[in-house]
Write a protein that holds these residues in place. Sequence first.
Motif, PDB file in Angstrom:
ATOM      1  N   LEU A  85       1.885  -1.841  -8.163  1.00  0.00           N
ATOM      2  CA  LEU A  85       1.988  -1.536  -6.745  1.00  0.00           C
ATOM      3  C   LEU A  85       2.986  -0.397  -6.527  1.00  0.00           C
ATOM      4  CD1 LEU A  85       0.726  -3.050  -4.195  1.00  0.00           C
ATOM      5  CD2 LEU A  85       3.047  -3.915  -3.822  1.00  0.00           C
ATOM      6  N   PHE A  86       2.600   0.557  -5.680  1.00  0.00           N
ATOM      7  CA  PHE A  86       3.442   1.700  -5.324  1.00  0.00           C
ATOM      8  C   PHE A  86       3.483   1.840  -3.806  1.00  0.00           C
ATOM      9  CE2 PHE A  86       1.829   2.672  -9.513  1.00  0.00           C
ATOM     10  CZ  PHE A  86       2.804   3.430 -10.157  1.00  0.00           C
ATOM     11  N   GLN A  87       4.552   2.437  -3.279  1.00  0.00           N
ATOM     12  CA  GLN A  87       4.474   2.960  -1.923  1.00  0.00           C
ATOM     13  C   GLN A  87       3.570   4.186  -1.965  1.00  0.00           C
ATOM     14  OE1 GLN A  87       8.664   3.435  -0.389  1.00  0.00           O
ATOM     15  NE2 GLN A  87       7.917   1.971   1.136  1.00  0.00           N
ATOM     16  N   ILE A  88       2.580   4.240  -1.061  1.00  0.00           N
ATOM     17  CA  ILE A  88       1.645   5.364  -1.097  1.00  0.00           C
ATOM     18  C   ILE A  88       1.896   6.368   0.024  1.00  0.00           C
ATOM     19  CG2 ILE A  88      -0.084   4.025  -2.326  1.00  0.00           C
ATOM     20  CD1 ILE A  88      -1.705   3.985   0.336  1.00  0.00           C
ATOM     21  N   ALA A  89       2.969   6.148   0.791  1.00  0.00           N
ATOM     22  CA  ALA A  89       3.440   7.153   1.747  1.00  0.00           C
ATOM     23  C   ALA A  89       2.311   7.610   2.667  1.00  0.00           C
ATOM     24  CB  ALA A  89       4.080   8.315   0.989  1.00  0.00           C
ATOM     25  N   SER A  90       2.114   8.927   2.775  1.00  0.00           N
ATOM     26  CA  SER A  90       1.167   9.458   3.751  1.00  0.00           C
ATOM     27  C   SER A  90      -0.293   9.282   3.370  1.00  0.00           C
ATOM     28  CB  SER A  90       1.465  10.937   4.017  1.00  0.00           C
ATOM     29  OG  SER A  90       2.655  11.061   4.760  1.00  0.00           O
ATOM     30  N   LEU A  91      -0.583   8.693   2.223  1.00  0.00           N
ATOM     31  CA  LEU A  91      -1.964   8.287   1.962  1.00  0.00           C
ATOM     32  C   LEU A  91      -2.390   7.209   2.957  1.00  0.00           C
ATOM     33  CD1 LEU A  91      -1.521   9.969  -0.585  1.00  0.00           C
ATOM     34  CD2 LEU A  91      -2.657   8.176  -1.903  1.00  0.00           C
ATOM     35  N   THR A  92      -1.428   6.689   3.726  1.00  0.00           N
ATOM     36  CA  THR A  92      -1.730   5.778   4.828  1.00  0.00           C
ATOM     37  C   THR A  92      -2.533   6.463   5.928  1.00  0.00           C
ATOM     38  OG1 THR A  92       0.385   4.643   4.405  1.00  0.00           O
ATOM     39  CG2 THR A  92      -0.646   4.246   6.536  1.00  0.00           C
ATOM     40  N   PRO A 239       3.931  -6.577   1.248  1.00  0.00           N
ATOM     41  CA  PRO A 239       3.561  -7.209  -0.025  1.00  0.00           C
ATOM     42  C   PRO A 239       4.012  -8.665  -0.099  1.00  0.00           C
ATOM     43  CG  PRO A 239       4.519  -5.036  -0.397  1.00  0.00           C
ATOM     44  CD  PRO A 239       4.742  -5.365   1.044  1.00  0.00           C
ATOM     45  N   THR A 240       3.201  -9.462  -0.780  1.00  0.00           N
ATOM     46  CA  THR A 240       3.544 -10.849  -1.062  1.00  0.00           C
ATOM     47  C   THR A 240       4.527 -10.903  -2.229  1.00  0.00           C
ATOM     48  OG1 THR A 240       1.760 -11.107  -2.651  1.00  0.00           O
ATOM     49  CG2 THR A 240       1.226 -11.551  -0.331  1.00  0.00           C
ATOM     50  N   ALA A 241       5.039 -12.093  -2.499  1.00  0.00           N
ATOM     51  CA  ALA A 241       5.955 -12.256  -3.638  1.00  0.00           C
ATOM     52  C   ALA A 241       5.260 -11.883  -4.937  1.00  0.00           C
ATOM     53  CB  ALA A 241       6.465 -13.694  -3.687  1.00  0.00           C
ATOM     54  N   GLU A 242       3.995 -12.252  -5.077  1.00  0.00           N
ATOM     55  CA  GLU A 242       3.257 -11.916  -6.303  1.00  0.00           C
ATOM     56  C   GLU A 242       3.089 -10.407  -6.432  1.00  0.00           C
ATOM     57  OE1 GLU A 242       0.081 -10.701  -8.807  1.00  0.00           O
ATOM     58  OE2 GLU A 242      -0.100 -10.650  -6.606  1.00  0.00           O
ATOM     59  N   TRP A 244       5.140  -8.115  -5.075  1.00  0.00           N
ATOM     60  CA  TRP A 244       6.450  -7.540  -5.363  1.00  0.00           C
ATOM     61  C   TRP A 244       6.765  -7.580  -6.857  1.00  0.00           C
ATOM     62  CZ3 TRP A 244       8.872  -4.338  -2.478  1.00  0.00           C
ATOM     63  CH2 TRP A 244       8.890  -4.433  -1.085  1.00  0.00           C
ATOM     64  N   ALA A 245       6.279  -8.614  -7.528  1.00  0.00           N
ATOM     65  CA  ALA A 245       6.532  -8.727  -8.969  1.00  0.00           C
ATOM     66  C   ALA A 245       5.842  -7.620  -9.753  1.00  0.00           C
ATOM     67  CB  ALA A 245       6.079 -10.094  -9.476  1.00  0.00           C
ATOM     68  N   ARG A 246       4.780  -7.014  -9.170  1.00  0.00           N
ATOM     69  CA  ARG A 246       4.045  -5.934  -9.829  1.00  0.00           C
ATOM     70  C   ARG A 246       4.421  -4.558  -9.288  1.00  0.00           C
ATOM     71  NH1 ARG A 246      -0.926  -6.050  -8.149  1.00  0.00           N
ATOM     72  NH2 ARG A 246      -1.052  -7.954  -6.922  1.00  0.00           N
ATOM     73  N   LYS A 247       5.441  -4.493  -8.438  1.00  0.00           N
ATOM     74  CA  LYS A 247       5.767  -3.228  -7.772  1.00  0.00           C
ATOM     75  C   LYS A 247       6.646  -2.327  -8.631  1.00  0.00           C
ATOM     76  CE  LYS A 247       8.878  -2.305  -4.785  1.00  0.00           C
ATOM     77  NZ  LYS A 247       9.282  -0.944  -5.253  1.00  0.00           N
ATOM     78  N   ALA A 248       6.273  -1.071  -8.691  1.00  0.00           N
ATOM     79  CA  ALA A 248       7.098  -0.076  -9.387  1.00  0.00           C
ATOM     80  C   ALA A 248       8.389   0.159  -8.609  1.00  0.00           C
ATOM     81  CB  ALA A 248       6.322   1.237  -9.507  1.00  0.00           C
ATOM     82  N   ALA A 249       9.447   0.462  -9.335  1.00  0.00           N
ATOM     83  CA  ALA A 249      10.746   0.764  -8.725  1.00  0.00           C
ATOM     84  C   ALA A 249      10.858   2.260  -8.494  1.00  0.00           C
ATOM     85  CB  ALA A 249      11.883   0.287  -9.626  1.00  0.00           C
ATOM     86  N   LEU A 271       2.057   2.087   3.993  1.00  0.00           N
ATOM     87  CA  LEU A 271       1.266   1.270   3.067  1.00  0.00           C
ATOM     88  C   LEU A 271       1.803   1.258   1.632  1.00  0.00           C
ATOM     89  CD1 LEU A 271      -2.460   1.926   4.032  1.00  0.00           C
ATOM     90  CD2 LEU A 271      -1.219  -0.243   4.177  1.00  0.00           C
ATOM     91  N   TYR A 272       1.555   0.129   0.977  1.00  0.00           N
ATOM     92  CA  TYR A 272       1.639  -0.036  -0.470  1.00  0.00           C
ATOM     93  C   TYR A 272       0.209  -0.178  -0.990  1.00  0.00           C
ATOM     94  CZ  TYR A 272       6.616  -1.330   0.027  1.00  0.00           C
ATOM     95  OH  TYR A 272       7.963  -1.339   0.296  1.00  0.00           O
TER      96      TYR A 272
END
Length: 410
Positions: A85-92, A239-242, A244-249, A271-272
């Motif tokens: 999971l990433f923040q996708i910024a203006s791809l929103t 994002p859910t807890a699950e 967040w566990a897959r989210k890039a820093a 969006l993420y």
Amino acid sequence: MVSLLAWSVPPGATGAIGFDPAVAPAVGQMRDALGDALIGAVEARQPPAGAGSLVVGVIRDGRSVVVGRGDAGRPDGGPPDGHTLFQIASLTKPFTGTIMAELVREGRVDPADPLEHHLHRIGPVAVAHVPAYDGRPIRLRDLATHTAGLPSVPETPRFSWSRLEDPYNPYKPLSRGDVALWLSGYRLPMPPGKRFSYSNVGMAVLGEALSAAAGQPYERLLKRVATEPLGLRDTTLHPTAEQWARKAAGHARGRSVPDWEAPAMLPAFGLYSTVDDLLRWLSANLGDCPGSAAGPDGRGCSPGTAATLALAQSVQVDGQSLAEPGALGVGAMALGWFVAWDDDGTPIHWHSGSTGGFNAYIAFSRAHRWGVVALTNSDPDQVAADRVAIDLARRLARGLEVRPEVASLP
């Protein structure tokens, strides 16, 4: 000749390569051709060790491949892959444009509607006055195409880009009520529809107007129009807890940085998502809808979804027709999508974006049946996602010329 924007971030040494059967059921012959090209492009742009990761996906003729490299910094220790999971910024923004297209199709709004017909409050605060120029109102189309005459970000007593409380999380203090008060007092510098000027706050205001017209919160509209029918389970504002566990820093200048929180800007860059989800989004925009949006025989898209996506992709403003095209140049704007032109005159739809620790880029050619998405959590100043996506777009479009300096966003 086509001009695409460059605005991206860099890759890393470890990673993964995969093929997504949910998006691309037949990938056998692509491993050598497209897979090798994708691996080479990603490895040429990957970030230094410890500085983040890069994940790139390509879809062509209904087949897809995903390659990841680097250190995602996921809490679960997982690799950079299609599920990260990433923040996708203006791809929103193209999602917001597609919501607008759906409401147009439903008869709830018209692109020519004045903003004041729909927007009466933002959050708990009334919009006392919607700006106009010599009686010429801001229309919904103007907001969707960055021609409303609004700045990129508002200046309020609690928020100013020149005096940020926290440069690593700049938008956190900006509330929806602040935007309502700012908009009520803003004076347009020129008539709407005349000048291209990229506006994050304009897209946020559009999201508020669409929510008001539909009588539904933006998040509910997003789910109803896009994420639920297309099976985009990882495309979310919260994002859910699950997840967040897959989210890039996020990373910037060699250090880990927090995600941007932007409660007033969610329709613009909230969006993420994951590369796998965005390949599904590309597949739909290419005319092959996954999930419940598929056609009656399981192929193509349902008539309603097809009409909505076609409207979202339709050119609304051509840069050459504007009095001041600015960074749009010879390109065009659809509803939330930038549009460039291939050598044969067919459109290439694209968007890019960055937050403090993330960079993202997406592009597709419906005419030539290809799409590319790149997401990175390495230094956004390096625009690695933009660069690798443009590298691949060149190959997929068979040698199209790219001049990233023609269009640049703040």
